[in-house]
Design an enzyme around this catalytic site. Structure first.
Site, mmCIF file in Angstrom:
data_model
loop_
_atom_site.group_PDB
_atom_site.id
_atom_site.type_symbol
_atom_site.label_atom_id
_atom_site.label_comp_id
_atom_site.label_asym_id
_atom_site.label_seq_id
_atom_site.Cartn_x
_atom_site.Cartn_y
_atom_site.Cartn_z
ATOM 1 C CD GLN A 241 -2.940 -1.093 0.095
ATOM 2 O OE1 GLN A 241 -3.193 -0.034 -0.477
ATOM 3 N NE2 GLN A 241 -3.527 -2.235 -0.234
ATOM 4 C CD GLU A 288 -0.892 -12.919 -4.081
ATOM 5 O OE1 GLU A 288 -0.485 -12.857 -5.255
ATOM 6 O OE2 GLU A 288 -1.758 -12.148 -3.617
ATOM 7 C CG ASP A 336 -6.799 -5.652 -1.977
ATOM 8 O OD1 ASP A 336 -7.267 -4.939 -2.891
ATOM 9 O OD2 ASP A 336 -5.756 -5.375 -1.365
ATOM 10 C CB CYS A 362 -7.195 -0.089 -6.814
ATOM 11 S SG CYS A 362 -6.742 -1.442 -7.932
#
Length: 405
Positions: A241, A288, A336, A362
């Site tokens: 981030q 992930e 995310d 995003c």
């Protein structure tokens, strides 16, 4: 010259007049003139300024392309970003409660991608000019943390050592707990002498780590990042981030959404930005696609004290999303995804019985697309928290709460 009235800002921050005609560095309501080049105005002159126009705080703003909306007041920019999210949802027929935007302070960016090019006299590093591949030097940048600005002269020396006059280096600079962590791409191929020269620069500049095309060529100390109680050493170039305040805002909203959950799945977990802090109160299963990031997450968890169990798997969630039967024991899911969204995974979430979902995005457009899938399946969109950690840019992030109705 013909006059144009700016009616709105586009998603990239350019003013838009009827036509459409795109006019950078303008605001809605302004009357401007300029030279029309296709659909874009150049040599713009403001005839009637907006009452939301302010003096840009950075002296590099007119030439640098790193920021798009420094000429707008903070209140205007905040409302504009919230409206982008609102309109994206409305295009999918969705209404939601949008919370006021949380904006990171100036000079707090801990991460930046610098463009670097060799010159006859040395090298120059900075950001590209607006709509150009010309590099603009940014010694007084108002975005970057002062300690991150120290990466600029180092990047220039690296270009002299290992750059080509024909190409451009990209130097991803990140602040770690022990100094600068630099990941370089676009340089000369590594050979014996280049390794020696780069290693010498690591020592001379006291870098935490330097990688060259994903290979670590020097490390003085492991460049750790703190995620809650855990210290994690991300692989070179791994996602992080942009600001500590932005990360804290996202995490705060997620914690609110998953409060009371005992078992949480964190999808697109990265190096554990959310999974590890959430493990202070719940067991977490982190998924992930990048196995190096998962390995970093796991090592950070094993070395931390006071965390609940964190399991993990390396898995491409675009090709192999978690299925409803794999999610049935979860009290909450955090997701995310990258800018493209996660349509395949969201469809499986929509078919599941997970009580609550914390959706981080995003990209308001792909978020709204994925939100519609959940809403159509019976989930309720409770609220959306807009987060602006890319201050003065067109970039928008958000966290949304979905629950089964």
């Amino acid at each position: 010259m013909e006059q144009y009235t700016i009616t709105r800002l586009g998603h990239q921050g350019d003013g838009i007049a009827e036509g459409p005609v795109f006019a950078p560095l303008t605001l809605p309501g302004e009357v401007v003139t300029g030279t029309l080049d296709g659909t874009r105005l150049t040599d713009i002159r403001i005839i009637t300024p907006s009452d939301q126009r302010v003096a840009a705080p950075c002296r590099h703003y007119k030439s640098c392309g790193g920021c798009q909306v420094q000429h707008g007041s903070d209140a205007f920019v905040a409302d504009w970003k919230v409206d982008i999210v609102r309109h994206a949802l409305a295009a999918q027929g969705i209404e939601a409660s949008l919370r006021p935007v949380l904006t990171s302070a100036p000079k707090t960016r801990r991460r930046a991608s610098l463009s670097v090019r060799r010159t006859k006299k040395g090298a120059m590093a900075g950001f590209h000019a607006r709509a150009s591949d010309v590099i603009v030097q940014i010694p007084d940048c108002q975005l970057l943390h002062p300690d991150l600005l120290a990466a600029i002269p180092v990047a220039e020396r690296l270009a002299v050592i290992g750059g080509s006059r024909k190409g451009e280096l990209s130097v991803l600079a990140t602040l770690s707990t022990v100094g600068l962590d630099l990941a370089v791409t676009g340089g000369k191929p590594l050979d014996g002498q280049l390794r020696i020269d780069l290693s010498a620069e690591v020592e001379a500049s006291k870098l935490a780590r330097l990688s060259w095309d994903d290979e670590v060529v020097g490390q003085r100390e492991p460049p750790a990042q703190h995620f809650g109680r855990a210290a994690v050493v991300p692989p070179p170039g791994a996602f992080l981030q942009a600001t500590p305040d932005g990360e804290a805002a996202l995490l705060g909203a997620i914690r609110e959404i998953v409060a009371g959950a005992n078992h949480i799945a964190d999808l697109f977990a990265g190096c554990g930005t959310f999974a590890l802090p959430l493990a202070e109160r719940a067991e977490v299963h982190a998924v992930e696609g990048d196995k190096d990031m998962i390995a970093a997450l796991d090592l950070g968890w094993r070395r931390a004290v006071g965390l609940k169990k964190v399991t993990h798997e390396g898995r491409d969630l675009f090709r192999r999303p978690l299925m409803p039967d794999e999610l049935r024991k979860m009290d909450a899911v955090v997701i995310d995804p990258p800018r493209a969204g996660a349509e395949a995974q969201v469809r499986e979430l929509a078919a599941s019985t997970v009580p609550v979902i914390a959706f981080v995005s995003c990209n308001p457009v792909t978020f709204a697309r994925d939100a519609k899938i959940l809403v159509d399946a019976g989930y309720s969109l409770s609220w959306v928290q807009v987060v602006d950690q890319f201050r003065w840019s067109s970039h928008i992030e958000l966290v949304a709460r979905f629950s089964l109705t």
